[in-house]
Design an enzyme around this catalytic site. Structure first.
Site, PDB file in Angstrom:
ATOM      1  CG  HIS A 190       7.677   6.179   8.884  1.00 10.34           C
ATOM      2  ND1 HIS A 190       6.924   6.842   8.229  1.00 10.34           N
ATOM      3  CD2 HIS A 190       7.237   5.342   9.517  1.00 10.34           C
ATOM      4  CE1 HIS A 190       6.038   6.727   8.583  1.00 10.34           C
ATOM      5  NE2 HIS A 190       6.050   5.661   9.806  1.00 10.34           N
ATOM      6  CB  CYS A 195       5.227   7.761   1.792  1.00  8.26           C
ATOM      7  SG  CYS A 195       5.945   8.427   2.883  1.00  8.26           S
TER       8      CYS A 195
HETATM    9  C1  CIR Z   1       1.743   9.529   8.564  1.00 12.11           C
HETATM   10  O1  CIR Z   1       1.585  10.115   9.796  1.00 12.11           O
HETATM   11  O2  CIR Z   1       1.286   8.357   8.690  1.00 12.11           O
HETATM   12  C2  CIR Z   1       0.961   9.951   7.610  1.00 12.11           C
HETATM   13  N1  CIR Z   1       0.849  11.174   7.544  1.00 12.11           N
HETATM   14  C3  CIR Z   1       2.453  10.219   6.376  1.00 12.11           C
HETATM   15  C4  CIR Z   1       2.806   9.012   6.008  1.00 12.11           C
HETATM   16  C5  CIR Z   1       4.380   9.027   5.995  1.00 12.11           C
HETATM   17  N2  CIR Z   1       4.990   7.863   4.981  1.00 12.11           N
HETATM   18  C6  CIR Z   1       5.882   7.349   4.860  1.00 12.11           C
HETATM   19  O3  CIR Z   1       6.762   8.112   5.611  1.00 12.11           O
HETATM   20  N3  CIR Z   1       6.404   6.358   4.450  1.00 12.11           N
END
Ligand code: CIR
Length: 255
Positions: free
Chosen positions: A163, A250
Site C-alpha cells: 500500500h 492499518c
Molecule cells: C492484506 O494483505 O490486505 C492484509 N494482510 C494487510 C493489510 C494492511 N493494511 C494496510 O496497510 N492498510
C-alpha cells in the site's frame, strides 16, 4: 493540536492466522495479537481518542485491518471497495457504524477498487497510491468525491509496496516518513522527507495522532529521528500484525 476525536477498530479474529501475507515471518500467534491490539487501543486512548471497538469477524481473516474499508475525511466518509477478493465483503455493516459519526457517506463502486491503506491525507489533499489493490477507477471515483466536498486528490504511481502507506506517512508539520520506492517518486520530490532506513522500513508506517506519534516497537533509529523533531512518542509492539503485512495505521479508522 487536536485533529482527531474518534477511532474505530476491529478486534482480530482467530481466523487471522489465515490472513493474506507476502511476509515470510510465520503465522501470527492469536493470543499475542489480541494483547498487542489491546495495547494499540490504549495508545489511541492516550492520544485523546474515543475508541469504538467492533467485534471480530471470523469470516474475514484480514478484517482487523479496518483502515482499508473506509476513508474518513473531516467532511464525509467514503466506503471503499477493497482490492483483494477475500476482503470485498468486509465493508458489510460499516455504513451503519459510520452513520453514528457522519451524515455524509459515499462509496467506491465496481469497477473501482480502493484500499484505505493507499490513501494518505495531507490536510485537504489526498494522495492515492495505484497499488495492486487500488485501480485508476477507484482513485478517480475518490478524487471526484473529494472534490464534491471541497478537497483534492492525486494519484501516485507505485510498483513494489503493498500500500502507499506501507512506505510513506505524513506526521504533520510538513514532515513525511519515507522509505523505499517513495524516496525517488516524483510525487514526493518537493516534500520534507525523513528517510526511514531500509532495515527499519516497517517503521515508515508510524501514526501521527494529535501531536503524538505511535511508533512500532523495535525501530530505534526511526524512533529517535521522530523524537528529535519534538514529537511525543508511544511505542506499540505490532509483531503479529507485521506477519500479515499490516502496520499501525492499518488497525484503525481515525477522524
Ligand atoms: C492484506 O494483505 O490486505 C492484509 N494482510 C494487510 C493489510 C494492511 N493494511 C494496510 O496497510 N492498510
Amino acid at each position: 493540536m487536536k485533529k482527531f476525536k474518534y477511532a474505530v477498530v476491529r478486534k482480530p479474529s482467530q481466523s487471522m492466522t489465515n490472513g493474506l501475507t507476502s511476509a515470510d515471518l510465520g503465522k501470527p500467534v492469536y493470543e499475542k495479537a489480541l494483547e498487542q491490539h489491546s495495547n494499540y487501543v490504549e495508545a489511541l486512548k492516550q492520544c485523546g481518542l474515543l475508541v469504538k471497538i467492533l467485534d471480530p469477524r471470523e469470516k474475514f481473516p484480514d478484517s482487523c485491518f479496518i483502515e482499508d474499508i473506509a476513508v474518513c475525511t473531516p467532511h464525509c466518509a467514503i466506503i471503499t471497495y477493497p482490492g483483494a477478493p477475500s476482503r470485498n465483503g468486509e465493508t458489510d455493516g460499516i455504513e451503519k457504524i459510520l452513520q453514528k459519526y457522519y451524515t455524509e457517506i459515499e462509496e467506491i463502486i465496481f469497477p473501482g477498487n480502493l484500499d484505505g491503506g493507499d490513501v494518505m491525507m495531507v490536510d485537504d489533499h489526498y494522495y492515492i497510491g495505484l497499488s495492486e489493490r487500488t485501480n485508476i477507477h477507484g482513485a478517480n471515483q475518490l478524487i471526484a468525491i473529494l472534490e464534491d466536498y471541497g478537497m483534492t486528490g492525486s494519484v501516485v504511481e507505485m510498483n513494489d509496496m503493498l500500500h502507499l502507506k506501507t512506505g510513506i506517512n505524513y506526521i504533520e508539520n510538513g514532515n513525511f516518513l519515507v522509505t523505499g520506492e517513495f524516496i525517488d517518486n516524483p510525487s514526493f520530490e518537493k516534500i520534507n522527507q525523513l528517510i526511514v532506513p531500509e532495515e527499519e522500513e516497517y517503521a515508515a508506517n508510524s501514526l501521527w495522532i494529535n501531536d503524538t506519534v505511535i511508533v512500532p516497537e523495535g525501530y530505534p533509529k526511526t524512533k529517535k529521528m521522530i523524537e528529535d523533531l519534538g514529537y511525543s512518542i508511544i511505542e506499540v509492539d505490532t509483531s503479529e500484525f507485521r506477519k500479515l503485512d499490516g502496520g499501525l495505521s492499518c488497525l484503525s479508522l481515525r477522524f
